[in-house]
Design an enzyme around this catalytic site. Structure first.
Site, short mmCIF file in Angstrom:
data_model
loop_
_atom_site.label_atom_id
_atom_site.label_comp_id
_atom_site.label_asym_id
_atom_site.label_seq_id
_atom_site.Cartn_x
_atom_site.Cartn_y
_atom_site.Cartn_z
N SER A 210 0.91 -1.11 0.11
CA SER A 210 0.17 -0.02 0.09
C SER A 210 0.86 1.46 0.20
CB SER A 210 -0.88 -0.03 1.12
OG SER A 210 -1.75 0.98 1.38
N ARG A 378 -5.14 3.28 -0.61
CA ARG A 378 -6.52 3.23 0.16
C ARG A 378 -7.77 2.36 -0.38
NH1 ARG A 378 -7.59 8.99 2.40
NH2 ARG A 378 -7.75 9.36 0.29
N VAL A 500 -7.22 4.44 10.93
CA VAL A 500 -6.15 4.90 10.11
C VAL A 500 -6.33 5.07 8.82
CG1 VAL A 500 -4.79 2.83 11.49
CG2 VAL A 500 -5.93 2.27 9.42
N GLU A 501 -5.42 5.57 8.14
CA GLU A 501 -5.49 6.44 6.92
C GLU A 501 -6.57 7.15 6.66
OE1 GLU A 501 -4.96 3.75 3.37
OE2 GLU A 501 -3.51 2.54 4.21
N GLY A 502 -6.77 8.10 7.59
CA GLY A 502 -7.72 9.16 7.71
C GLY A 502 -9.04 8.66 8.64
#
Length: 821
Positions: A210, A378, A500-502
């Site tokens: 990723s 994402r 996670v990731e926003g």
């Protein structure tokens, strides 16, 4: 004829022209012809001439471009330039990074469904399928989730070695650099399968494929960096991590305080220009075992060694673990998950300029680089992990609900449990379609900025809801942790992907509609770019073209939204079969409503809209559910429109449109300018809000599919690891379903005989003996019931432990050392 007739004729032609989005000149010709025909048929001639004259006074200045630009566009451009909210560099970079796919059609008010349905169905190559059936299947068989999460809190050495040897870390790396070179769809399928047995395993494999050094090097690395690092990342000689988040910069990643000062220093015996880094990062996946650190930092050049610019901006560098000054190795412990995660720190860490990803040319371009590749990662890892978890929860819990009996009935037959199973079935179908759709978009070469945020938020949120229902159905089986528990760790780990990731709250309230309203809208971004063109004449011409395209677009959507509301979207052309045609019509309605609402909000609120987070979130919900429903319809038709899937599709679709109407209703009832909200309500909901949640009857059909072997259930379970084994209790339970159903008639016959006869035997084996002696069951049926009892015991059994087995290693007393002196 009445003098009102010409007015009605002109109005009707106008509505038809707006609905079908006819060109203005054609609208004028049709109106003139209709008024002339009306006068010839007996309409009042004077009234016809007056209506025609008024219409001409309005239309002709719009048709004559020089007049329109001079009288209308020029003053509007001056006003627009003044009110245009300034875009920060961060916002501009985010908007320019992504591509627009079919999600743009959902903002059009008139989606071209053929574009969606004509997209090729995602498929694996022979090599990719062989990897799933071979190494991926073997890795799942080796995984022991209890050993991973409780005994070791780590993958065992043999799993790490297997992952490296079979290049799981190199799925996205091209073959020329020693990787597997798999498509995004294959990447999705691998993560989905791993997640169905171990979320810790899925995270460990997913992160290197990723956002991180591998992805960034492939897009921006110098030739030397690619040649050196990519082969080592592909075969596991290097384990990567990426440091972005810190104590003072989480969702607001652009405000990172970590810095690198350009300076000269000794490096390998020579004095070179490089960067002296100071950083403090946390929540970094794979950091404790990483050998190669990707780092985001703000780069400054106080001495002007690289030029006149002092603050170069966010930059990205690669730092080997053994670089002096790097502190790494301690672990965070995220909700009992075993994937490696921890802080990385460094003070006065010197690296040469060659450590910058992409070299000196990319100094200060780090945020652009991150945003451009973020949507790719994402789109895959988190949605695929959520899809695997949700599908496994639905399918296996359905089997458990058939096996587990209370009061002489499978618990799935109780309506309360059935209601939960229906939600699980429909939501798993939706999550599966959404995750597949975004992966397929990446595989087609898109950079789906908006769909990736939709998929991240809705896959992870919906998967958590599915797992919650699974825990309710499983009861004690779900909460007693141990080797036999297949759901407890998923329940514990679900909030991790939410964060996670926003963070999901930020993703919903700021990103989905915030990006979508500009990036996906057919006119807004074009108008913004036109207004900023340097050449005045070109600026006027481009703004004029886009402005009046936007005006016609807005009028059309108002007409279409009202017409679809009045007709309940029952009239109009649409693709699909007898089952789905009405679904496409409904989506046409809500697409027009979304476009109307978005235009109105942007026009009246302007730059203040981005601070109206609740309104933005609700409009984002509408866009999201439109996208999810489109993904479900695409999946259904890609799979040949199987009739047996219709209960799942119908449940998920009705749930989606119910959520759409709730979101629209919330946005309208809370619109900041109340009279505008009332007017929009009349256009969007002329008969009121009518969409309902899926019916109980539909829920019964959806739940039944989870509790019976059938092709619809097999399609829902596609891609999961359900091979029965010692360390896969979910696979064992799923494998029992067919045998349990075959034994049910014998079981009912036996229990009925027991109730009707007075026998003294209390033990099950003694009761079976009595049944055979009395002729209630045959010897073969006895074996069938014995197998059913063994199956049931294995399915419902839970674990227990000696207290010492649950004690943390740090709390155990040290072993006594015997004195042999």
């Amino acid at each position: 004829m009445s003098i009102v007739a010409p007015i009605l004729i002109a109005l009707l032609i106008g509505l038809i022209a707006a609905y079908h989005r006819l060109r203005l000149w054609l609208h004028v010709l049709l109106t003139a012809a209709a008024l002339a025909a009306g006068a010839w048929a007996g309409a009042n001639l004077t009234a016809s001439l007056v209506v025609g004259g008024v219409f001409a006074l309005v239309a002709l200045p719009l048709l004559i471009a020089p007049l329109r630009r001079s009288w209308i566009t020029r003053p509007l451009l001056a006003f627009y330039t003044k009110i245009l909210p300034p875009l920060t560099d961060t916002e501009r970079t985010a908007l320019e990074a992504g591509t627009v796919g079919f999600e743009g059609e959902l903002f059009s008010g008139k989606p071209k469904w053929k574009l969606l349905l004509d997209q090729p169905a995602p498929a694996l190559t022979t090599e990719e399928q062989a990897f799933l059936d071979g190494p991926c299947e073997q890795l799942c068989k080796l995984a022991n989730e209890w050993d991973i999460t409780h005994v070791r809190t780590d993958l065992p050495p043999e799993l790490w070695e297997f992952i490296k040897r079979h290049k799981f870390f190199g799925m996205i790396i091209p073959k020329q650099y020693g990787g597997l070179g798999f498509s995004a769809y294959a990447h999705h399928r691998v993560i989905l399968k791993l997640a169905s047995i171990s979320s810790s395993l899925a995270a460990t494999v997913g992160v290197p494929n990723s956002l991180g050094p591998g992805e960034l090097l492939m897009h921006y690395g110098t030739s030397e960096q690619k040649q050196h690092y990519l082969p080592r990342l592909a075969d596991g000689r290097e384990i990567p991590c990426f440091g972005l988040t810190g104590p003072f910069a989480g969702s607001d990643a652009t405000s990172i305080p970590d810095y690198g000062i350009v300076c000269t220093h000794e490096w390998n015996g020579a004095k070179v220009v490089g960067i002296r880094l100071t950083f403090d990062k946390r929540y970094i996946t794979l950091a404790p075992v990483a050998t190669l650190i990707g780092l985001a930092f703000r780069m400054v050049d106080p001495d002007g060694l690289l030029g006149d610019k002092k603050d170069l901006g966010i930059s990205l560098a690669l730092i080997p673990r053994d670089t002096p000054g790097v502190e790494i190795g301690r672990r965070h412990f995220p909700l009992n998950s075993a994937f490696m995660n921890g802080p990385i720190r460094g003070r006065d860490v010197f690296v040469p300029l060659s450590a910058l990803i992409g070299g000196e040319e990319y100094a200060g371009r780090g945020w652009q680089m991150l945003v451009e590749v973020l949507s790719i990662g994402r789109s895959i890892t988190l949605p695929s992990t959520a899809s695997g978890g949700a599908k496994a929860a639905a399918v296996v819990t359905g089997a458990y609900a058939r096996i587990r009996k209370q009061f002489g009935l499978s618990i799935g037959r109780f309506e309360g449990v059935e209601e939960a199973l229906a939600r699980m079935a429909g939501k798993a179908y939706a999550v599966s379609a959404l995750a597949q759709s975004t992966a397929a978009a990446v595989a087609r070469g898109e950079n789906p900025a908006v769909p990736s945020t939709i998929a991240k938020y809705h896959c992870t949120t919906t998967a958590r809801e599915v797992i919650q229902d699974a825990m309710d159905v499983l009861g004690g089986k779900g909460i007693i942790l141990g080797p036999r528990n297949f759901m407890g760790r998923n329940w514990q780990h679900a909030p991790i992907s939410i964060t996670v990731e926003g963070a999901n709250i930020m993703t919903r309230s700021l990103m989905i509609f915030g990006q979508g309203a500009i990036l996906c809208h057919p006119w807004v971004l074009k108008e913004m770019k036109a207004a900023q063109l340097p050449d005045p004449q070109q600026r006027l011409h481009e703004f004029d073209r886009n402005l009046f395209g936007h005006v016609g677009f807005a009028i059309s959507n108002a007409v279409r939204a009202c017409w679809f509301g009045l007709s309940a979207a029952r009239i109009g052309t649409a693709p699909g079969d007898a089952c789905t045609r009405r679904y496409f019509r409904k989506l046409n309605r809500y697409s027009a409503a979304l476009a109307l609402m978005a235009d109105t909000a942007m026009l009246l609120l302007g730059g203040k809209l981005k601070f109206r987070e609740k309104l933005s979130a609700r409009l984002g919900d509408v866009l999201s559910q439109l996208y999810i429903a489109s993904a479900m319809l695409k999946r259904y038709h890609d799979e040949g429109a199987p009739a047996s899937d219709q209960p799942l599709l119908a449940w998920a679709f009705h749930d989606a449109v119910h959520r759409i109407e709730l979101a629209l209703s919330g946005a309208l009832r809370n619109f900041p300018i109340r009279p505008v909200g009332w007017l929009l309500w009349l256009l969007v909901f002329p008969w009121g809000r009518r969409a309902q949640e899926p019916s109980d009857r539909l829920g019964h059909r959806a739940a039944a599919l989870l509790m019976s072997p059938c092709d619809a259930r097999d399609r829902l379970a596609a891609g999961l690891f359900l091979t029965p084994g010692e360390h896969n209790p979910a696979g064992r339970i799923d494998s029992y379903l067919a045998k349990v159903i075959l034994a049910e008639p014998v079981e009912r016959k036996f229990w009925k005989a027991l109730k009707n006869h007075d026998i003294e035997a209390l033990e099950f084996d003694a009761q079976l003996d009595e049944g055979v002696r009395e002729g209630w069951i045959s010897a073969d049926e006895r074996k069938q019931l014995e197998e059913l009892r063994a199956i049931t015991i294995d399915a419902i059994a839970v674990d227990d432990f000696d207290p010492s087995e649950l004690m943390a290693a740090s709390a155990r007393p040290a072993p006594r050392v015997r004195d042999v002196a």
